[in-house]
Design a protein around this motif. Structure first.
Motif, short mmCIF file in Angstrom:
data_model
loop_
_atom_site.label_atom_id
_atom_site.label_comp_id
_atom_site.label_asym_id
_atom_site.label_seq_id
_atom_site.Cartn_x
_atom_site.Cartn_y
_atom_site.Cartn_z
N LEU A 204 -0.72 8.77 -3.99
CA LEU A 204 0.53 9.29 -3.42
C LEU A 204 0.38 9.83 -2.00
CD1 LEU A 204 2.23 11.02 -6.49
CD2 LEU A 204 2.52 8.70 -5.63
N PRO A 205 -0.67 10.60 -1.67
CA PRO A 205 -0.78 11.11 -0.30
C PRO A 205 -0.96 10.02 0.75
CG PRO A 205 -2.18 12.37 -1.80
CD PRO A 205 -1.72 11.17 -2.55
N ARG A 206 -1.34 8.82 0.33
CA ARG A 206 -1.56 7.72 1.28
C ARG A 206 -0.32 6.87 1.51
NH1 ARG A 206 -6.22 4.41 -1.35
NH2 ARG A 206 -5.79 3.06 0.45
N LEU A 207 0.71 7.08 0.72
CA LEU A 207 1.90 6.23 0.80
C LEU A 207 2.77 6.60 2.00
CD1 LEU A 207 2.99 6.03 -2.94
CD2 LEU A 207 1.56 4.44 -1.65
N ARG A 208 3.32 5.57 2.64
CA ARG A 208 4.20 5.77 3.79
C ARG A 208 5.41 4.85 3.68
NH1 ARG A 208 1.26 9.35 3.84
NH2 ARG A 208 0.05 10.27 5.55
N ILE A 209 6.52 5.30 4.27
CA ILE A 209 7.75 4.52 4.37
C ILE A 209 8.07 4.38 5.85
CG2 ILE A 209 10.21 4.42 3.81
CD1 ILE A 209 9.58 6.34 1.46
N LEU A 210 8.29 3.16 6.31
CA LEU A 210 8.66 2.93 7.71
C LEU A 210 10.14 2.60 7.78
CD1 LEU A 210 5.66 0.71 8.95
CD2 LEU A 210 5.83 3.20 8.81
N ASP A 254 0.29 -2.09 11.51
CA ASP A 254 -1.14 -2.27 11.82
C ASP A 254 -1.87 -0.94 11.82
OD1 ASP A 254 -0.88 -5.01 12.02
OD2 ASP A 254 -0.53 -4.98 14.19
N ARG A 255 -1.23 0.08 12.39
CA ARG A 255 -1.88 1.40 12.46
C ARG A 255 -2.11 1.96 11.06
NH1 ARG A 255 -0.63 6.56 11.97
NH2 ARG A 255 1.59 6.13 11.61
N CYS A 256 -1.12 1.86 10.21
CA CYS A 256 -1.28 2.37 8.85
C CYS A 256 -2.41 1.67 8.12
CB CYS A 256 0.03 2.22 8.08
SG CYS A 256 1.33 3.38 8.59
N ARG A 257 -2.52 0.37 8.28
CA ARG A 257 -3.59 -0.36 7.62
C ARG A 257 -4.96 0.08 8.14
NH1 ARG A 257 -2.82 -6.62 6.82
NH2 ARG A 257 -2.53 -6.57 9.09
N ARG A 258 -5.07 0.25 9.46
CA ARG A 258 -6.35 0.68 10.04
C ARG A 258 -6.76 2.06 9.52
NH1 ARG A 258 -3.95 -0.99 14.85
NH2 ARG A 258 -3.76 1.21 15.49
N GLU A 259 -5.75 2.92 9.30
CA GLU A 259 -6.04 4.30 8.89
C GLU A 259 -6.11 4.48 7.38
OE1 GLU A 259 -3.29 6.91 10.82
OE2 GLU A 259 -3.85 6.25 12.85
N GLY A 260 -6.05 3.38 6.64
CA GLY A 260 -6.17 3.46 5.19
C GLY A 260 -4.92 3.95 4.50
N LEU A 261 -3.79 3.92 5.18
CA LEU A 261 -2.52 4.31 4.59
C LEU A 261 -1.85 3.10 3.96
CD1 LEU A 261 -1.23 6.57 7.52
CD2 LEU A 261 -2.34 7.32 5.38
N ILE A 262 -1.02 3.33 2.97
CA ILE A 262 -0.33 2.25 2.26
C ILE A 262 1.15 2.32 2.60
CG2 ILE A 262 0.24 1.27 0.02
CD1 ILE A 262 -2.29 2.68 -1.08
N VAL A 263 1.65 1.31 3.27
CA VAL A 263 3.09 1.25 3.54
C VAL A 263 3.76 0.72 2.28
CG1 VAL A 263 4.92 0.30 4.97
CG2 VAL A 263 2.72 0.90 6.00
N MET A 264 4.36 1.62 1.53
CA MET A 264 4.97 1.22 0.25
C MET A 264 6.31 0.53 0.46
SD MET A 264 6.46 4.75 -1.36
CE MET A 264 8.27 4.81 -1.42
N ALA A 265 6.96 0.78 1.62
CA ALA A 265 8.25 0.15 1.88
C ALA A 265 8.58 0.17 3.36
CB ALA A 265 9.37 0.84 1.10
N VAL A 266 9.20 -0.90 3.79
CA VAL A 266 9.88 -0.92 5.09
C VAL A 266 11.37 -0.89 4.77
CG1 VAL A 266 10.44 -2.30 7.12
CG2 VAL A 266 8.07 -2.18 6.31
N VAL A 267 12.08 0.05 5.37
CA VAL A 267 13.52 0.18 5.13
C VAL A 267 14.28 -0.26 6.38
CG1 VAL A 267 15.42 1.74 4.57
CG2 VAL A 267 13.17 2.07 3.51
N ALA A 268 15.00 -1.35 6.26
CA ALA A 268 15.88 -1.80 7.34
C ALA A 268 17.30 -1.35 7.02
CB ALA A 268 15.83 -3.32 7.47
N THR A 293 4.53 -6.01 2.08
CA THR A 293 5.21 -4.72 1.91
C THR A 293 6.62 -4.93 1.37
OG1 THR A 293 3.96 -3.75 3.74
CG2 THR A 293 6.01 -2.66 3.14
N TRP A 294 7.00 -4.06 0.47
CA TRP A 294 8.36 -4.06 -0.10
C TRP A 294 9.37 -3.87 1.02
CZ3 TRP A 294 9.85 -3.87 -5.49
CH2 TRP A 294 11.19 -3.55 -5.71
N LEU A 295 10.39 -4.72 1.06
CA LEU A 295 11.46 -4.59 2.04
C LEU A 295 12.74 -4.14 1.34
CD1 LEU A 295 12.83 -4.90 4.80
CD2 LEU A 295 13.19 -7.33 4.25
#
Length: 528
Positions: A204-210, A254-268, A293-295
């Motif tokens: 959970l602490p690694r999850l991110r939403i863009l 790209d930054r999230c992947r390099r830093e070991g973060l998981i982009v759980m969703a991109v919200v458009a 990544t989930w869109l």
């Protein structure tokens, strides 16, 4: 002796004091005529009120109205429906904000179509609950058919499904719940393949939403509710048209992947609240697919384009989403509430499934009994789908879409008015029906922008207090702006021009009173 015969011999029980009065108000076969009279009287009162309403608002203040409401003794019922309606007229209908009025230009509140009001009357009387088949029967099938219809309009494919919700905030929350659990399941699977184990709590602490920097605040709320925290949402910069920059999105992925973060969703977003902007969906879909990544597409506002005879292409790319939010109670002209969340793969809805023995036991699922609660984060739900069903069966989708086309065209005309009016600066040309603009004094020199801020705030408040019109406000780049949200096809350019004149008059009067004390000299003008 049967139980039926035994009870037939028993005398009727003594009624509990007051129960007889209460039973007279229950809706059933014996009281059907009383129901018809009461509802007819209520509908007649609303119809008469709307027919004579000349302003969207009376300008009443909380200080004025609160004492009237507080003075009502809820322990002393009136007993008479006519008396209750008369009281209601004084504390509600008289001062209600009427979205049907052509000079209501504030928020994403639409006038509603009559077929939907017919549906509202039917669904509230029958009072079906859409959680299980044995409470709703045909209602379940109607809701499912409308989900299929919407999924077809979006283009999600044969495996799509969804559920009606209370609104866009709940739809976005459920979409983020599904995205979170899909991301965690994938991470756990990859860990097992690598001979490792990882707990969901550690993920959970690694999850991110863009999401766009101007997307709806419900995405942040969803992150907080789901245990991720507000900081899990990373705002992606926008271009001058307030659309997500795909270059910036690619950089963040790209930054999230390099830093070991998981982009759980991109919200458009297909129709931002402030600007009505539609993010570049095809490019965002491509980036999301490339990164696995989930869109999610928040089309709460822009979903009316699904029915548009002329502008459906503005949503191109939405068919590649994993989940979509639609708000029929915005651009399909439905009464609140009427919303849905749809998914490309119905299997993902299982993340919201819980089987309770007293409601939807697993044996029901094995028997293919269609219990909608299996897909929903709500249990008891109104049959809100009926309103849209009757709208489509009476009016048809093309008629609904044509109404939305009208307000989009009106916004384009309003932008032309604003763009050529030296009293105003407008932020961006609209894609949908929202305009963000700001009063600026006539040219001739610099003016304190804080004073211009206060003049715009005053203009909005003074206009609302007059009741002549209602407009919204927002903040852009730290400055106060005014906002038109056009959702009423009855609003004309003449209405808009009239409101612009009123706003300029209020703002100009404020500046005339405050500019010399503020600056200690002769009048200066236009803000940079």
């Amino acid at each position: 002796m049967s139980f039926l015969a035994q009870t037939a011999e028993d005398p009727s029980p003594e009624p509990i004091p007051g129960a007889a009065d209460g039973r007279a108000h229950l809706f059933n076969g014996r009281t059907a005529e009383r129901y018809r009279r009461s509802v007819t009287d209520g509908v007649s009162l609303v119809a008469a009120t709307v027919a004579r309403t000349e302003r969207p608002f009376t300008g009443v203040t909380p200080a004025d109205l609160a004492p009237e409401v507080s003075a009502i003794d809820l322990e002393r019922p009136l007993g008479d429906p006519d008396a209750a309606l008369k009281e209601l007229e004084g504390v509600y209908l008289k001062d209600a904000v009427y979205f049907h009025h052509p000079r209501y230009l504030a928020h994403l509140n639409c006038p509603v179509v009559i077929p939907a009001l017919l549906g509202e009357a039917v669904l509230s009387a029958v009072n079906s609950s859409l959680d299980t088949w044995d409470q709703s029967a045909g209602g379940t099938l109607i809701e499912r058919r409308l989900i299929d219809w919407t999924a077809e309009r979006i283009g999600l494919g044969e495996a799509a499904d969804g559920i009606f919700t209370s609104g866009g905030t709940q739809s976005n929350l459920q979409a983020m719940l599904l995205a979170r659990d899909e991301a965690c399941a994938l991470a756990e699977k990859e860990a097992v393949a690598a001979g490792e184990t990882i707990a969901k709590s550690a993920l959970l602490p690694r999850l991110r939403i863009l999401t766009s920097q101007v997307s709806h605040f419900s995405i942040q709320k969803a992150a907080a509710i789901l245990g991720l925290g507000y900081e899990a949402v990373i705002p992606v910069p926008c271009d001058q048209d307030r659309r997500m920059r795909t270059v910036s999105l690619a950089h963040e992925l790209d930054r999230c992947r390099r830093e070991g973060l998981i982009v759980m969703a991109v919200v458009a977003t297909a129709g931002t609240t402030d600007f009505g902007s539609i993010d570049p969906l095809p490019e965002i879909a491509e980036l999301s697919a490339r990164h696995g990544t989930w869109l999610h597409v928040d089309a709460a506002y822009g979903c009316g384009l699904l029915a548009s005879p002329t502008r459906r292409h503005l949503l191109d790319g939405i068919e590649r989403a994993d989940s979509v939010t639609v708000d029929y109670h915005k651009s399909f002209f439905q009464p609140v509430s009427s919303s849905a969340v749809l998914v490309r793969d119905r299997a993902t809805l299982s993340h919201a499934t819980y089987h309770a023995d007293y409601l939807n036991p697993e044996r029901s699922a094995r028997k293919l009994i269609p219990n909608q609660v299996d897909k929903s984060i709500q249990t008891t739900r109104r049959f809100d789908a009926l309103k849209l069903w009757l709208t489509l069966r009476i009016m048809g989708a093309d008629a609904v879409g044509a109404l939305f086309d009208e307000v989009v065209e009106r916004a384009a005309g309003a932008w032309s008015l604003l763009d050529t009016d030296p009293r105003y600066e407008v932020v961006t040309e609209p894609q949908l029906s929202t305009l963000v603009f700001r009063y600026v004094p006539p040219s001739g020199g610099p003016l304190n922008p804080d004073l211009v801020d206060r003049a715009n705030l005053h203009a909005r408040e003074a206009l609302a207090a007059s009741g002549a019109a209602v407009v919204a406000g927002t903040v852009v780049d730290g400055r106060h702006y005014l906002k038109f949200t056009l959702l009423n096809p009855e609003t004309s350019l003449r209405d808009i021009a009239y409101v612009l004149d009123l706003l300029a008059e209020h703002a100009g009067q404020y500046l005339a009173l405050h500019i010399e004390p503020e600056l200690g000299g002769p009048r200066h003008s236009r803000a940079s």
